[in-house]
Every structure is written in structure tokens, then in C-alpha cells.
Design an enzyme around this catalytic site. Structure first.
Site, PDB file in Angstrom:
ATOM      1  N   ASP A  60      10.620   1.519  52.817  1.00 49.62           N
ATOM      2  CA  ASP A  60      10.386   1.119  51.143  1.00 49.62           C
ATOM      3  C   ASP A  60       9.049   1.447  50.682  1.00 49.62           C
ATOM      4  O   ASP A  60       8.388   0.850  50.133  1.00 49.62           O
ATOM      5  CB  ASP A  60      10.277  -0.313  51.289  1.00 49.62           C
ATOM      6  CG  ASP A  60       9.198  -0.799  52.545  1.00 49.62           C
ATOM      7  OD1 ASP A  60       8.550   0.101  52.913  1.00 49.62           O
ATOM      8  OD2 ASP A  60       8.882  -2.123  52.438  1.00 49.62           O
ATOM      9  N   CYS A  63       6.715   3.082  54.667  1.00 44.83           N
ATOM     10  CA  CYS A  63       7.170   3.515  56.006  1.00 44.83           C
ATOM     11  C   CYS A  63       6.022   4.195  56.970  1.00 44.83           C
ATOM     12  O   CYS A  63       6.167   4.201  58.068  1.00 44.83           O
ATOM     13  CB  CYS A  63       8.520   4.007  56.188  1.00 44.83           C
ATOM     14  SG  CYS A  63       8.644   5.579  55.455  1.00 44.83           S
ATOM     15  N   HIS A 273      10.552   9.858  55.273  1.00 41.08           N
ATOM     16  CA  HIS A 273      10.561   8.722  55.835  1.00 41.08           C
ATOM     17  C   HIS A 273      10.330   8.735  57.433  1.00 41.08           C
ATOM     18  O   HIS A 273      10.698   9.833  57.962  1.00 41.08           O
ATOM     19  CB  HIS A 273      12.099   8.248  55.727  1.00 41.08           C
ATOM     20  CG  HIS A 273      12.632   6.847  56.640  1.00 41.08           C
ATOM     21  ND1 HIS A 273      12.027   5.744  56.222  1.00 41.08           N
ATOM     22  CD2 HIS A 273      13.017   6.566  57.857  1.00 41.08           C
ATOM     23  CE1 HIS A 273      12.360   4.771  56.967  1.00 41.08           C
ATOM     24  NE2 HIS A 273      12.972   5.477  58.131  1.00 41.08           N
TER      25      HIS A 273
END
Length: 286
Positions: A60, A63, A273
Site C-alpha cells: 500500500d 511496503c 514492492h
């Protein structure tokens, strides 16, 4: 059927998912025979030489913070020196007295706060960071320590407050580096790169155009990973899977770390991510 959907949903909400075998995870995620899938599988195989499991981190835009802080806390055995210093919780007051522009700091979900509120809220976040770090580092048993970390990262209010504290520490570090460079002192190369961007030629712009947006409209860029590492005085070691079989497969932030800085390890497939590898394989621990 309802039960299954519900459990998938709650697991997705978890900030840090339960452990899963690394190669099992890889097979699930990268099935095809495209060059990208083959490279990813090779990357995961290399990580699996060192670590047995992976824990997925909720994506979100926080991370990088979540993965780094979770790893740091789950192996913490003492409070870092910078967290012990007397004036640590005075940072917001000290900085705001020198730099009026910091009152434009965007507090999470509370845009447009007044200066006093910014100062007091950030001070609260810093106190919380110190308290959680102290409590977790004092837990002796690895299992209990892990449970305490899992519990903390299930408490959304506290978790996001800690990220706010990390962001402020990054701003403080950026100001220190910027001032050091201006006064002719040696600074790490990444600091030049940080302030060479059109969007962050000084700490004020860095705050307005970058730090204020982390967690909302974007995550951490590469150069900001260096800043995070410096702020925490941790070496962040990242397996960058899409760079497998290149020099950049394992990247260190900073790339010339201080010897006494602890190391945390993350995994990324795309530099956006981050997940975390856990359970070092026995033979690599010897």
C-alpha cells in the site's frame, strides 16, 4: 464458500502474511515460460539457498517501511544508540524552530494541520517508536519476539504512526546531509543524487514532493532507500530478483555500509514492492 472468501480477505488485510516456503511461493507466482518468469525462478532459487521461507508484505505504498521495520524489530536485541539520545523526542521542536516550512508536513489522513499539532503529533510518533523498539528488543525468546512483532503490525493505528516517525527521521537525516554538503563536509554519493533531482533540490522540496506523498500516492524510490538506511543506521540488503545474474542482484543500501550497522534483508521483484525472507537455512548460519 463464504468462509473461504472471508479468510482470504482477512489474510490480505494482514500487514505481514504468515510464512510460506519460498519455492512454493515462487511456483505459485511464476508459472509461465517467459524470460521474465525464468529469471524470477532463478532469483528465488538463489534466495532459497539462504532462506527457507517468505512472508508477503501488504502493498500500500508503505511496503518498504513495513518490510524494513518489521525485519529490524524482529531481530532487535537492543535499542539503537540514536533512539537512546536525550534529544531524540525533541527533534520536531528543534527542527520546527529552525525551519518554518516543516509545518507543511502532511500528517497521515490529516492534511492542513497547524504547526503546534504537527510538532506534538510527530513527537508522539517518535516516543511510540522508541517505546515499541525498547519493548520488543527486551523480549528474549525468538518465538515471543515474533509474536510481539506480528501483534504490532496488526495494529493499524500504531503501525502507521511508526511510518510517520520514520518519514520524519528521513527528513532530519536529509537536512543533516544537505547542511553538511553545503558546509564543505564529505557526504555519501546518494546525497548528491537525492538533491540533484528537479523535484528535491533541497530538503523543503524533498518533503513537499516526496516524503509527504509516501504511503499516499507513491512508495520509496531507490535513492530514498539509501536515506531510510541512513536514518535508521541499518544496512538494507535487497535481493532484486529481476536483476538476477547481474551485479545488482544483491544491492546494499548504503553500498559502503558502516561495519557496526545491523543488516536487514528484503526481496523485491520490481523495486516497487518488497517482501521479506525469513528463517535462514542452517548451513548459512555457521
Amino acid at each position: 464458500m463464504v468462509h473461504v472468501a472471508c479468510s482470504i480477505f482477512t489474510e490480505y488485510k494482514l500487514s505481514v502474511s504468515p510464512e510460506m516456503d519460498i519455492m512454493e511461493y515462487c511456483r505459485k507466482e511464476w508459472r509461465g515460460n517467459t524470460p521474465a518468469a525464468k529469471r524470477m525462478r532463478k532469483g528465488y532459487e538463489a534466495v532459497a539457498q539462504k532462506f527457507a521461507s517468505i512472508r508477503r508484505i501488504r502493498g500500500d505504498n508503505y511496503c518498504a517501511f513495513r518490510a524494513t521495520l518489521f525485519q529490524a524489530l524482529s531481530q532487535a536485541t537492543q535499542l539503537p544508540g540514536w533512539l537512546q539520545s536525550e534529544d531524540f523526542t525533541m527533534l520536531p521542536e528543534n527542527l520546527l524552530s529552525k525551519y518554518d516550512w516543516i509545518k507543511q508536513w502532511q500528517l497521515r489522513q490529516k492534511p492542513g494541520k497547524r504547526m503546534g499539532e504537527v510538532r506534538d503529533e510527530i513527537k508522539e510518533y517518535l516516543i511510540l517508536l522508541r517505546q515499541k523498539w525498547k519493548n520488543i528488543s527486551e523480549i528474549k525468546g525468538p518465538l515471543e519476539k515474533q509474536e510481539a512483532c506480528d501483534k504490532l503490525f496488526k495494529n493499524e493505528e500504531e503501525e502507521y504512526s511508526l511510518y510517520e516517525a520514520l518519514k520524519f527521521l528521513m527528513l532530519n537525516t536529509a537536512i543533516e546531509l544537505y547542511n553538511a554538503d553545503k558546509s564543505g563536509k564529505r557526504v555519501p554519493v546518494f546525497s548528491w543524487l537525492l538533491f540533484a533531482r528537479d523535484t528535491s533540490s533541497n530538503p523543503c522540496q524533498l518533503m513537499q514532493n516526496h516524503l509527504n506523498h509516501i504511503g499516499h500516492s507513491g512508495g520509496l524510490e531507490q535513492v530514498e532507500m539509501f536515506l531510510l538506511a541512513y536514518a535508521l543506521q541499518y544496512t538494507i540488503q535487497v535481493y532484486r530478483l529481476y536483476k538476477h545474474s547481474t551485479d545488482e542482484f544483491i544491492t546494499l543500501y548504503p553500498n559502503d555500509p558502516e561495519e557496526d550497522w545491523p543488516v536487514v534483508t528484503l526481496i523485491t521483484e520490481d523495486d516497487r514492492h518488497y517482501n521479506i525472507p525469513v528463517r535462514m537455512c542452517q548451513e548459512t548460519m555457521l
